[in-house]
Design a protein around this motif. Structure first.
Motif, PDB file in Angstrom:
ATOM      1  N   LEU A 103      -4.094  -9.059   2.207  1.00  0.00           N
ATOM      2  CA  LEU A 103      -3.247  -7.869   2.319  1.00  0.00           C
ATOM      3  C   LEU A 103      -3.983  -6.758   3.065  1.00  0.00           C
ATOM      4  N   ALA A 104      -5.271  -6.586   2.756  1.00  0.00           N
ATOM      5  CA  ALA A 104      -6.054  -5.548   3.431  1.00  0.00           C
ATOM      6  C   ALA A 104      -6.133  -5.808   4.935  1.00  0.00           C
ATOM      7  N   LEU A 105      -6.411  -7.047   5.327  1.00  0.00           N
ATOM      8  CA  LEU A 105      -6.519  -7.363   6.751  1.00  0.00           C
ATOM      9  C   LEU A 105      -5.158  -7.306   7.437  1.00  0.00           C
ATOM     10  N   ALA A 106      -4.106  -7.664   6.722  1.00  0.00           N
ATOM     11  CA  ALA A 106      -2.765  -7.591   7.307  1.00  0.00           C
ATOM     12  C   ALA A 106      -2.413  -6.155   7.674  1.00  0.00           C
ATOM     13  N   PHE A 107      -2.766  -5.213   6.806  1.00  0.00           N
ATOM     14  CA  PHE A 107      -2.505  -3.806   7.114  1.00  0.00           C
ATOM     15  C   PHE A 107      -3.498  -3.268   8.142  1.00  0.00           C
ATOM     16  N   LEU A 108      -4.767  -3.665   8.032  1.00  0.00           N
ATOM     17  CA  LEU A 108      -5.788  -3.133   8.925  1.00  0.00           C
ATOM     18  C   LEU A 108      -5.533  -3.530  10.376  1.00  0.00           C
ATOM     19  N   TYR A 109      -5.140  -4.781  10.594  1.00  0.00           N
ATOM     20  CA  TYR A 109      -4.885  -5.273  11.949  1.00  0.00           C
ATOM     21  C   TYR A 109      -3.400  -5.282  12.298  1.00  0.00           C
ATOM     22  N   ASN A 110      -2.575  -4.735  11.388  1.00  0.00           N
ATOM     23  CA  ASN A 110      -1.128  -4.695  11.601  1.00  0.00           C
ATOM     24  C   ASN A 110      -0.585  -6.081  11.942  1.00  0.00           C
ATOM     25  N   GLU A 111      -0.964  -7.045  11.145  1.00  0.00           N
ATOM     26  CA  GLU A 111      -0.590  -8.429  11.396  1.00  0.00           C
ATOM     27  C   GLU A 111       0.224  -8.974  10.224  1.00  0.00           C
ATOM     28  N   GLY A 112       1.509  -9.186  10.466  1.00  0.00           N
ATOM     29  CA  GLY A 112       2.371  -9.789   9.463  1.00  0.00           C
ATOM     30  C   GLY A 112       3.246  -8.811   8.722  1.00  0.00           C
ATOM     31  N   LEU A 113       2.757  -7.592   8.500  1.00  0.00           N
ATOM     32  CA  LEU A 113       3.521  -6.580   7.772  1.00  0.00           C
ATOM     33  C   LEU A 113       3.780  -5.418   8.721  1.00  0.00           C
ATOM     34  N   SER A 114       4.847  -5.488   9.474  1.00  0.00           N
ATOM     35  CA  SER A 114       5.129  -4.505  10.518  1.00  0.00           C
ATOM     36  C   SER A 114       5.653  -3.214   9.910  1.00  0.00           C
ATOM     37  N   LEU A 115       5.135  -2.108  10.447  1.00  0.00           N
ATOM     38  CA  LEU A 115       5.615  -0.784  10.077  1.00  0.00           C
ATOM     39  C   LEU A 115       6.071  -0.061  11.331  1.00  0.00           C
ATOM     40  N   GLU A 116       6.745   1.041  11.137  1.00  0.00           N
ATOM     41  CA  GLU A 116       7.216   1.801  12.285  1.00  0.00           C
ATOM     42  C   GLU A 116       6.039   2.329  13.099  1.00  0.00           C
ATOM     43  N   GLU A 117       6.230   2.386  14.409  1.00  0.00           N
ATOM     44  CA  GLU A 117       5.143   2.711  15.323  1.00  0.00           C
ATOM     45  C   GLU A 117       4.549   4.084  15.048  1.00  0.00           C
ATOM     46  N   GLU A 118       5.399   5.080  14.770  1.00  0.00           N
ATOM     47  CA  GLU A 118       4.892   6.439  14.641  1.00  0.00           C
ATOM     48  C   GLU A 118       4.083   6.656  13.373  1.00  0.00           C
ATOM     49  N   SER A 119       4.270   5.831  12.357  1.00  0.00           N
ATOM     50  CA  SER A 119       3.533   6.023  11.103  1.00  0.00           C
ATOM     51  C   SER A 119       2.533   4.911  10.842  1.00  0.00           C
ATOM     52  N   ARG A 120       2.290   4.071  11.838  1.00  0.00           N
ATOM     53  CA  ARG A 120       1.492   2.873  11.610  1.00  0.00           C
ATOM     54  C   ARG A 120       0.050   3.172  11.213  1.00  0.00           C
ATOM     55  N   PRO A 121      -0.730   3.978  11.966  1.00  0.00           N
ATOM     56  CA  PRO A 121      -2.142   4.157  11.599  1.00  0.00           C
ATOM     57  C   PRO A 121      -2.331   4.754  10.213  1.00  0.00           C
ATOM     58  N   GLU A 122      -1.531   5.769   9.863  1.00  0.00           N
ATOM     59  CA  GLU A 122      -1.714   6.435   8.583  1.00  0.00           C
ATOM     60  C   GLU A 122      -1.330   5.537   7.412  1.00  0.00           C
TER      61      GLU A 122
END
Length: 470
Positions: A103-122
């Motif tokens: 889960l940590a790597l999925a969020f860290l590399y934005n792989e598998g759990l897509s979020l909106e572009e404007e709020s992705r890094p935060e």
């Protein structure tokens, strides 16, 4: 009379049949006691466990109300996705290290759990920080080294929108708290700050190391001790104090401290700074360290991996050696990569088409740990001639660290085996490796000492291990 015997024999046979029938019923999984069922369920992969709970209400109750099952089930070859997020999240909350790490790597590399572009890094950075710290708590003890810094260390993407940089800032904001999280955060901050060129950063690194060491983290105490010793190099009193402190840290079971003690004793003996009465104790201490390193089980890889032979492994390691040479990485990256590779191959079946992906994933991880210059994920994909995709390498990194349970540089990892042609090739290519890279077999260490003509160190070690076959 004869008929009576036959009748009795028939009755006896019928009793045996009934006993065997009862035995068959009691041996069915439906009739097993709950304790035995719970033990079996811990070894099931997650998809099988979900199917198992649909058999009947009893199984559903066992699966849903026993956290120990979720803490140990396997997520091999599974990656977090929107459809499986709740499954990973539930396992993570119940203590499953593999689920927390992926889960940590999925969020860290934005792989598998897509979020909106404007709020992705935060958002990604916040989630990645939470799951990284949870994975650390589930894997780290007082003598093991935290690993989260491997994934967030520089270089960072320019432009200020890097998720790794945001995780670093999150760790900075949480470094003032107390507890296990604080100790892990302080150590990771110190490691990351060591890659940033700034006097203020260096001061912050020293502060973080000292506070983590004061909280009882042995690897932090070791790094802090080495920093203090290097600042006062040449002081005999300080050197003696350094050896005493190393002995104390080594007694705690920290392998890195034991390795540092062996190196320090070898240097002291080579420089003639040990008295005659101390030589025997030093020789015994170093001998115990090397004898505690068990021989490799790399020869068992071919039994665990059906369809793999020595030639295939030779080609893979030879390619890794070429990558290390091209990137000018330290030779320790190659040795550690092969250790991680063998350890993973012993634990889980890997198809032939994924062997190169597994090898480059191990090298990407170990380069982050042992080298100033790293192999990035995109470079790793390019080095495979784009045989794999970016997301493939990220997921394989998660599989590797999960199988090693975060202990990338632990002494339990597999070591090179000198009876194989691969290891002999590595020996010839790297026989001038310095004593500081003693991370492989004792025979390799003694041979390196011999090759570099450090005769007094060889006298201190007094190895009984055979030299590698030539």
């Amino acid at each position: 009379m004869e008929g009576g015997c036959l009748k009795g024999q028939s009755l006896h046979n019928s009793v045996i049949d009934m006993d065997s029938l009862d035995l068959q019923h009691s041996a069915s999984i439906l009739y097993l006691p709950d304790d035995m069922l719970l033990y079996i369920l811990r070894y099931l992969p997650a998809p099988t466990l979900l199917a198992f709970q649909n058999v009947n209400t009893r199984f559903r109750h066992l699966v849903r109300h026993h956290p120990s099952i979720w803490a140990s089930i396997s997520f091999a070859d599974l990656w977090p996705s929107p459809n499986q997020f709740s499954l990973f999240q539930r396992a993570s909350k119940n203590g499953n290290f593999e689920a927390s790490l992926k889960l940590a790597l999925a969020f860290l590399y934005n792989e598998g759990l897509s979020l909106e572009e404007e709020s992705r890094p935060e958002l990604n950075g916040t989630w990645a920080t939470a799951y990284l710290l949870r994975a650390e708590r589930q894997a780290t003890s007082g003598t093991s080294t935290p690993f989260s810094w491997l994934f967030i260390r520089p270089p960072w993407s320019p432009g200020g929108g890097c998720c790794k940089a945001f995780v670093f800032r999150c760790l900075q904001s949480g470094s003032q708290s107390d507890g296990v999280n604080s100790t892990i955060v302080l150590f990771c901050l110190a490691k990351v700050l060591g890659f940033l060129d700034s006097e203020v950063r260096k001061y912050d690194k020293v502060w973080a190391l000292e506070k983590a060491a004061a909280n009882g983290l042995i690897p932090a105490a070791l790094l802090n001790l080495e920093r203090q010793c290097s600042a006062r190099h040449g002081d005999p009193g300080r050197s003696l104090h350094y050896l005493r402190k190393l002995r104390e840290l080594s007694a705690s079971g920290c392998w890195e401290a034991q390795l540092s003690l062996a190196q320090a004793l070898a240097r002291a003996y080579g420089d003639g700074r040990l008295s005659q009465s101390d030589v025997s104790a030093a020789r015994l201490s170093v001998s115990h360290f090397f004898q505690a390193s068990q021989p490799t089980r790399a020869d068992q890889v071919f039994s665990a991996q059906h369809g793999m032979n020595e030639t295939m492994r030779y080609i893979l390691v030879d390619w890794l050696a070429e990558v290390v040479t091209t990137k000018e990485l330290p030779s320790s990256c190659l040795h550690s990569s092969v250790r991680c590779l063998d350890s993973c191959l012993l634990q889980r079946a890997v198809s032939r088409s994924l062997l190169q992906l597994l090898g480059i994933a191990c090298l990407v991880i170990t380069s982050r740990m042992l080298s100033q210059d790293i192999v990035t994920v995109r470079e790793g994909v390019w080095l495979t001639d784009n045989t794999y995709k970016y997301e493939d390498l990220v997921r394989m990194m998660g599989e590797v660290v999960s199988m090693l349970r975060g202990k990338v540089n632990d002494a339990d990892c597999s070591r090179l085996h000198f009876n194989s042609p691969v290891s002999r090739t590595l020996w010839r290519a790297h026989r001038s490796t310095a004593l500081v890279y003693l991370r492989t077999l004792p025979a390799f260490c003694s041979s390196c000492c011999y090759a570099s003509r450090t005769s007094r160190c060889v006298g201190l070690f007094a190895f009984s291990y055979p030299a590698p076959a030539r």
